[in-house]
Design a protein around this motif. Structure first.
Motif, PDB file in Angstrom:
ATOM      1  N   ASP A 144     -20.622  54.832  30.827  1.00 31.22           N
ATOM      2  CA  ASP A 144     -20.730  54.407  32.223  1.00 31.22           C
ATOM      3  C   ASP A 144     -20.304  52.952  32.398  1.00 31.22           C
ATOM      4  N   THR A 145     -20.047  52.278  31.296  1.00 25.97           N
ATOM      5  CA  THR A 145     -19.610  50.882  31.362  1.00 25.97           C
ATOM      6  C   THR A 145     -18.288  50.776  32.117  1.00 25.97           C
ATOM      7  N   ALA A 146     -18.281  49.936  33.139  1.00 18.81           N
ATOM      8  CA  ALA A 146     -17.099  49.794  33.984  1.00 18.81           C
ATOM      9  C   ALA A 146     -17.364  48.730  35.038  1.00 18.81           C
ATOM     10  N   VAL A 147     -16.310  48.367  35.734  1.00 20.02           N
ATOM     11  CA  VAL A 147     -16.473  47.607  36.965  1.00 20.02           C
ATOM     12  C   VAL A 147     -16.647  48.623  38.086  1.00 20.02           C
ATOM     13  N   TYR A 148     -17.702  48.462  38.844  1.00 17.10           N
ATOM     14  CA  TYR A 148     -18.014  49.379  39.930  1.00 17.10           C
ATOM     15  C   TYR A 148     -17.582  48.766  41.256  1.00 17.10           C
ATOM     16  N   TYR A 149     -16.801  49.541  42.001  1.00 15.35           N
ATOM     17  CA  TYR A 149     -16.257  49.084  43.269  1.00 15.35           C
ATOM     18  C   TYR A 149     -16.840  49.886  44.417  1.00 15.35           C
ATOM     19  N   CYS A 150     -17.151  49.192  45.468  1.00 12.51           N
ATOM     20  CA  CYS A 150     -17.587  49.804  46.713  1.00 12.51           C
ATOM     21  C   CYS A 150     -16.369  49.951  47.619  1.00 12.51           C
ATOM     22  N   ALA A 151     -16.342  51.029  48.395  1.00 11.65           N
ATOM     23  CA  ALA A 151     -15.218  51.259  49.291  1.00 11.65           C
ATOM     24  C   ALA A 151     -15.703  51.887  50.591  1.00 11.65           C
ATOM     25  N   ALA A 152     -14.972  51.637  51.662  1.00 14.86           N
ATOM     26  CA  ALA A 152     -15.305  52.195  52.978  1.00 14.86           C
ATOM     27  C   ALA A 152     -14.080  52.884  53.553  1.00 14.86           C
ATOM     28  N   GLY A 153     -14.302  54.063  54.134  1.00 23.03           N
ATOM     29  CA  GLY A 153     -13.173  54.792  54.702  1.00 23.03           C
ATOM     30  C   GLY A 153     -13.584  56.163  55.183  1.00 23.03           C
ATOM     31  N   ILE A 154     -12.772  57.161  54.812  1.00 23.16           N
ATOM     32  CA  ILE A 154     -13.004  58.544  55.229  1.00 23.16           C
ATOM     33  C   ILE A 154     -13.597  59.316  54.062  1.00 23.16           C
ATOM     34  N   PHE A 155     -14.558  60.169  54.351  1.00 21.36           N
ATOM     35  CA  PHE A 155     -15.278  60.917  53.323  1.00 21.36           C
ATOM     36  C   PHE A 155     -14.325  61.714  52.442  1.00 21.36           C
ATOM     37  N   GLY A 156     -14.465  61.546  51.135  1.00 20.75           N
ATOM     38  CA  GLY A 156     -13.653  62.281  50.185  1.00 20.75           C
ATOM     39  C   GLY A 156     -13.713  61.610  48.831  1.00 20.75           C
TER      40      GLY A 156
END
Length: 121
Positions: free
Chosen positions: A90-102
């Motif tokens: 699970d080690t990673a850079v985690y990014y948040c995103a906003a847009g259309i569900f999918g």
């Protein structure tokens, strides 16, 4: 324009838990679906989870299903990712995103800068 700022990343031992947050500001971030993606070193960015804006419908990658929970507080314009039973993969850079569900990254038009999550074995 929507600005996204992630927080809560860090170092945790395998089997532990961590919660990352994403605060949205700007043009009514609550009307967008919100998602988490991650990118490990040397790998492509991959979908983790997403949550719809109105009815809270969620979608998870198979690799995190049953371990991670995405939630949102529209009053605070914040989305959370609760991560339990963490694994070194699970080690990673985690990014948040906003847009259309999918689950595709092409669905999302706004992205945060990312927060590092490191799981030690």
């Amino acid at each position: 324009q929507v600005q996204l700022v992630e927080s809560g990343g860090g170092l945790v031992q395998a089997g532990g838990s961590l919660r990352v947050s994403c605060a949205a500001s700007g043009r009514t971030g609550s009307r967008y679906a919100m998602a988490w993606f991650r990118q490990a070193p040397g790998k492509e960015r991959e979908f983790v989870a997403t949550i719809n804006s109105r009815d809270g419908i969620t979608l998870y990658a198979d690799s995190v299903k049953g371990r991670f929970t995405i939630s949102r507080d529209n009053a605070k314009n914040t989305v959370y990712l609760q991560m339990n039973s963490l694994k070194p993969e699970d080690t990673a850079v985690y990014y948040c995103a906003a847009g259309i569900f999918g689950s595709g990254d092409w669905n999302y038009i706004y992205w945060g800068q990312g927060t590092q999550v490191t799981v030690s074995s």
